[in-house]
Design a protein around this motif. Structure first.
Motif, PDB file in Angstrom:
ATOM      1  N   GLY A  19      27.585  -6.599 -11.236  1.00 37.69           N
ATOM      2  CA  GLY A  19      28.118  -5.240 -11.150  1.00 37.69           C
ATOM      3  C   GLY A  19      29.625  -5.523 -11.508  1.00 37.69           C
ATOM      4  N   PRO A  20      30.760  -4.643 -11.362  1.00 37.46           N
ATOM      5  CA  PRO A  20      32.081  -5.013 -11.562  1.00 37.46           C
ATOM      6  C   PRO A  20      32.669  -6.117 -11.251  1.00 37.46           C
ATOM      7  CG  PRO A  20      31.672  -2.586 -10.837  1.00 37.46           C
ATOM      8  CD  PRO A  20      30.429  -3.458 -10.471  1.00 37.46           C
ATOM      9  N   LYS A  21      32.183  -6.556  -9.897  1.00 39.79           N
ATOM     10  CA  LYS A  21      33.008  -7.519  -9.404  1.00 39.79           C
ATOM     11  C   LYS A  21      32.417  -9.033  -9.897  1.00 39.79           C
ATOM     12  CE  LYS A  21      33.460  -6.250  -4.375  1.00 39.79           C
ATOM     13  NZ  LYS A  21      33.130  -6.317  -3.076  1.00 39.79           N
ATOM     14  N   SER A  23      31.475  -9.136 -13.317  1.00 41.78           N
ATOM     15  CA  SER A  23      32.384  -8.960 -14.537  1.00 41.78           C
ATOM     16  C   SER A  23      33.667  -9.450 -14.498  1.00 41.78           C
ATOM     17  CB  SER A  23      32.184  -7.737 -15.214  1.00 41.78           C
ATOM     18  OG  SER A  23      30.966  -7.093 -15.292  1.00 41.78           O
ATOM     19  N   LYS A  24      34.380  -9.085 -13.459  1.00 45.09           N
ATOM     20  CA  LYS A  24      35.689  -9.293 -13.162  1.00 45.09           C
ATOM     21  C   LYS A  24      36.037 -10.946 -13.012  1.00 45.09           C
ATOM     22  CE  LYS A  24      39.775  -8.542 -10.266  1.00 45.09           C
ATOM     23  NZ  LYS A  24      40.395  -7.713  -9.122  1.00 45.09           N
ATOM     24  N   LEU A  25      34.970 -11.251 -12.225  1.00 46.21           N
ATOM     25  CA  LEU A  25      34.950 -12.878 -11.982  1.00 46.21           C
ATOM     26  C   LEU A  25      34.741 -13.744 -13.124  1.00 46.21           C
ATOM     27  CD1 LEU A  25      35.064 -15.171  -9.944  1.00 46.21           C
ATOM     28  CD2 LEU A  25      32.591 -15.025  -9.647  1.00 46.21           C
ATOM     29  N   ILE A  26      33.842 -13.384 -14.161  1.00 47.89           N
ATOM     30  CA  ILE A  26      33.686 -13.842 -15.530  1.00 47.89           C
ATOM     31  C   ILE A  26      34.818 -14.049 -16.311  1.00 47.89           C
ATOM     32  CG2 ILE A  26      32.224 -13.881 -17.571  1.00 47.89           C
ATOM     33  CD1 ILE A  26      29.766 -12.824 -15.657  1.00 47.89           C
ATOM     34  N   ALA A  27      35.508 -12.672 -16.288  1.00 52.66           N
ATOM     35  CA  ALA A  27      36.684 -12.542 -17.123  1.00 52.66           C
ATOM     36  C   ALA A  27      37.654 -13.466 -16.609  1.00 52.66           C
ATOM     37  CB  ALA A  27      37.039 -11.000 -17.003  1.00 52.66           C
ATOM     38  N   GLN A  28      37.991 -13.674 -15.226  1.00 53.55           N
ATOM     39  CA  GLN A  28      38.804 -14.661 -14.891  1.00 53.55           C
ATOM     40  C   GLN A  28      38.464 -15.715 -15.065  1.00 53.55           C
ATOM     41  OE1 GLN A  28      38.889 -13.473 -10.718  1.00 53.55           O
ATOM     42  NE2 GLN A  28      40.164 -11.685 -10.690  1.00 53.55           N
ATOM     43  N   THR A  29      37.230 -16.533 -14.779  1.00 55.36           N
ATOM     44  CA  THR A  29      37.107 -17.686 -14.980  1.00 55.36           C
ATOM     45  C   THR A  29      36.592 -18.044 -16.221  1.00 55.36           C
ATOM     46  OG1 THR A  29      36.005 -17.471 -12.761  1.00 55.36           O
ATOM     47  CG2 THR A  29      35.394 -19.585 -13.831  1.00 55.36           C
ATOM     48  N   LEU A  30      36.173 -17.517 -17.214  1.00 59.32           N
ATOM     49  CA  LEU A  30      35.788 -17.607 -18.568  1.00 59.32           C
ATOM     50  C   LEU A  30      36.321 -16.603 -19.435  1.00 59.32           C
ATOM     51  CD1 LEU A  30      32.291 -19.037 -18.503  1.00 59.32           C
ATOM     52  CD2 LEU A  30      34.011 -20.348 -19.032  1.00 59.32           C
ATOM     53  N   PRO A  31      37.413 -16.422 -19.428  1.00 65.89           N
ATOM     54  CA  PRO A  31      38.181 -15.238 -20.308  1.00 65.89           C
ATOM     55  C   PRO A  31      37.975 -14.932 -21.801  1.00 65.89           C
ATOM     56  CG  PRO A  31      39.910 -16.668 -19.905  1.00 65.89           C
ATOM     57  CD  PRO A  31      38.845 -17.454 -19.025  1.00 65.89           C
ATOM     58  N   GLN A  32      37.310 -16.277 -22.349  1.00 62.13           N
ATOM     59  CA  GLN A  32      36.941 -16.364 -23.832  1.00 62.13           C
ATOM     60  C   GLN A  32      35.368 -15.914 -23.974  1.00 62.13           C
ATOM     61  OE1 GLN A  32      37.284 -18.775 -21.824  1.00 62.13           O
ATOM     62  NE2 GLN A  32      36.442 -20.793 -22.481  1.00 62.13           N
ATOM     63  N   ALA A  33      34.695 -15.751 -22.798  1.00 61.83           N
ATOM     64  CA  ALA A  33      33.434 -15.550 -22.930  1.00 61.83           C
ATOM     65  C   ALA A  33      33.110 -14.142 -23.246  1.00 61.83           C
ATOM     66  CB  ALA A  33      32.580 -15.771 -21.677  1.00 61.83           C
ATOM     67  N   ALA A  34      32.030 -13.980 -24.220  1.00 55.79           N
ATOM     68  CA  ALA A  34      31.520 -12.604 -24.446  1.00 55.79           C
ATOM     69  C   ALA A  34      30.277 -12.198 -23.606  1.00 55.79           C
ATOM     70  CB  ALA A  34      30.916 -12.682 -25.988  1.00 55.79           C
ATOM     71  N   VAL A  35      30.321 -11.058 -22.965  1.00 54.46           N
ATOM     72  CA  VAL A  35      29.522 -10.522 -21.944  1.00 54.46           C
ATOM     73  C   VAL A  35      28.549  -9.578 -22.458  1.00 54.46           C
ATOM     74  CG1 VAL A  35      29.314  -9.583 -19.762  1.00 54.46           C
ATOM     75  CG2 VAL A  35      31.234 -11.092 -20.168  1.00 54.46           C
ATOM     76  N   LEU A  37      25.069  -7.093 -21.651  1.00 58.73           N
ATOM     77  CA  LEU A  37      24.393  -6.437 -20.153  1.00 58.73           C
ATOM     78  C   LEU A  37      23.007  -5.999 -20.976  1.00 58.73           C
ATOM     79  CD1 LEU A  37      27.109  -4.672 -18.384  1.00 58.73           C
ATOM     80  CD2 LEU A  37      26.118  -6.689 -17.744  1.00 58.73           C
ATOM     81  N   SER A  38      22.053  -6.430 -20.327  1.00 57.66           N
ATOM     82  CA  SER A  38      20.706  -5.941 -20.905  1.00 57.66           C
ATOM     83  C   SER A  38      19.962  -5.230 -19.783  1.00 57.66           C
ATOM     84  CB  SER A  38      19.799  -7.041 -21.181  1.00 57.66           C
ATOM     85  OG  SER A  38      18.412  -6.951 -21.473  1.00 57.66           O
ATOM     86  N   HIS A  39      19.403  -3.813 -20.226  1.00 53.71           N
ATOM     87  CA  HIS A  39      18.851  -3.120 -19.310  1.00 53.71           C
ATOM     88  C   HIS A  39      17.480  -3.103 -19.274  1.00 53.71           C
ATOM     89  CE1 HIS A  39      22.952  -1.209 -19.573  1.00 53.71           C
ATOM     90  NE2 HIS A  39      22.828  -0.640 -18.525  1.00 53.71           N
ATOM     91  N   ASN A  40      16.850  -3.570 -20.480  1.00 56.51           N
ATOM     92  CA  ASN A  40      15.313  -3.857 -20.452  1.00 56.51           C
ATOM     93  C   ASN A  40      14.949  -4.813 -21.262  1.00 56.51           C
ATOM     94  OD1 ASN A  40      15.549  -2.502 -23.208  1.00 56.51           O
ATOM     95  ND2 ASN A  40      15.960  -0.759 -22.244  1.00 56.51           N
ATOM     96  N   LEU A  41      13.513  -5.228 -21.615  1.00 59.77           N
ATOM     97  CA  LEU A  41      13.337  -6.438 -22.494  1.00 59.77           C
ATOM     98  C   LEU A  41      13.645  -6.174 -23.830  1.00 59.77           C
ATOM     99  CD1 LEU A  41      11.794  -8.839 -22.696  1.00 59.77           C
ATOM    100  CD2 LEU A  41       9.420  -7.566 -22.680  1.00 59.77           C
ATOM    101  N   SER A  42      13.416  -4.965 -24.405  1.00 57.00           N
ATOM    102  CA  SER A  42      13.673  -4.583 -25.814  1.00 57.00           C
ATOM    103  C   SER A  42      15.157  -4.933 -26.058  1.00 57.00           C
ATOM    104  CB  SER A  42      13.488  -3.219 -26.126  1.00 57.00           C
ATOM    105  OG  SER A  42      13.942  -2.997 -27.489  1.00 57.00           O
TER     106      SER A  42
END
Length: 345
Positions: A19-21, A23-35, A37-42
């Motif tokens: 969730g948003p928390k 995503s925010k944690l990832i942005a703070q810890t790994l600011p250079q990371a590309a995130v 999000l997958s909703h299904n197998l396809s």
């Protein structure tokens, strides 16, 4: 264009802890990371191709066991199709069960644990790895699979979550609470009206097979074609890692021999299993009604269809299972030197 060393984080958008928390944690810890999000197998398959084409490394996968295996299968397929090597891979414990993430050393949950995992996996220093051997079952790859009571529990859990999704108590229909509720409301009543045990036959198809005893000692080699078991069983399951979800050490001999799996046949009644749940959870319960083997390739035939599960996902009901240790193994980042030996007998 992103740097070749840019990390990527692939998350299951439907996972209960995403969730948003997060995503925010990832942005703070790994600011250079590309995130991603997958909703299904396809969508996961499309994102896997995008991640390998860019490329990104390390690639961190977040979700429960079923989702993580879906992501790994998508990345393996994309790697073959694009003729590109897999990047460094790490797992984030963000779903239900989390047996694979626990096996890599993530024994804690919460914000601090996730921050530690993100920092470790995104660091440029030398890392520790564990090789995840996989089981082939019906064109799928997973570290564990089985049929019987474990499949029934999973089917009932999924049904309970679906039926509770629009109810006022839907916030309670997650995680361990949902498992306990579904077992009490669905699984136990089902087995009051239906037989717990199904007659099964198991045959060894591989070159390596041994009976394994509670102290970890092995019996004499069992030749290819040997019948390993015939009789009534509550559950027949196999795994290359010691854990089921929630830290249940169901397969203490999963890494007894290289590139083999722990095949476990449980014949105990469900009340008997529940009475010894603590010992079963710790991997120290070996009643006379349990048969344990270390094998690489077996076929299981049942007199009636049994509910199956593959890597934490329901796999329908079937009379036969073919379980074989795949030639494919995946190196995964471990979080500490100590975790590289966790689960090895």
């Amino acid at each position: 264009m992103p740097s070749p060393l840019q990390p990527a984080v692939l998350l299951n958008a439907n996972a209960r802890n995403v969730g948003p928390k997060i995503s925010k944690l990832i942005a703070q810890t790994l600011p250079q990371a590309a995130v991603f999000l997958s909703h299904n197998l396809s969508e996961a398959q499309e994102l896997a191709r995008k991640i390998l084409t860019t490329p990104h490394t390390p690639v961190l996968l977040g979700g429960g066991d079923g989702t993580l295996m879906g992501f790994l299968e998508a990345l393996l397929l994309a790697s073959q199709q694009l003729a590109k090597p897999l990047p460094e891979l790490g797992l984030l414990r963000l779903g239900t069960g989390n047996a694979i993430a626990r096996w890599t050393g993530q024994t804690h949950t919460g914000k601090k644990a996730l921050q530690h995992a993100l920092r470790y996996m995104g660091s440029t220093g030398e890392k520790n790895y564990k090789s995840l051997n996989l089981i082939e079952f019906d064109k799928h790859l997973a570290p564990f699979a089985g049929a019987g009571v474990d499949g029934r529990v999973l089917v009932d859990y999924v049904r309970f979550k679906e039926r509770s999704s629009q109810k006022p108590w839907k916030h309670l229909a997650t995680g361990m609470k949902a498992y306990v509720a579904s077992v009490a409301l669905h699984t136990l009543p089902y087995y009051l009206l239906h037989p717990t045990q199904i007659h099964c036959q198991i045959q060894n198809l591989g070159e390596t097979a041994f009976r394994v005893y509670p102290d970890g000692s092995l019996g004499p080699p069992l030749p290819q074609g040997t019948p390993l078991f015939e009789g009534k069983a509550t559950m027949v399951a196999a795994s290359t890692i010691p854990f089921y979800g929630y830290g249940i050490r169901m397969f203490p001999f999963a890494q007894r021999l290289p590139r083999c799996m722990h095949l476990r046949v449980l014949r105990s009644s469900i009340p008997h299993m529940l009475l010894h749940l603590h010992s079963l959870w710790k991997g120290s319960w070996f009643p006379p009604t349990t048969c344990d083997f270390v094998v690489e390739n077996v076929t299981v035939s049942c007199s009636k269809p049994m509910p199956c599960q593959v890597g934490g996902d329901a796999a329908g009901e079937r009379n036969t299972m073919h379980l074989r240790v795949s030639e494919t193994s995946v190196p995964l980042m471990a979080l500490s030197p100590a975790s590289s030996t966790e689960g090895v007998t």
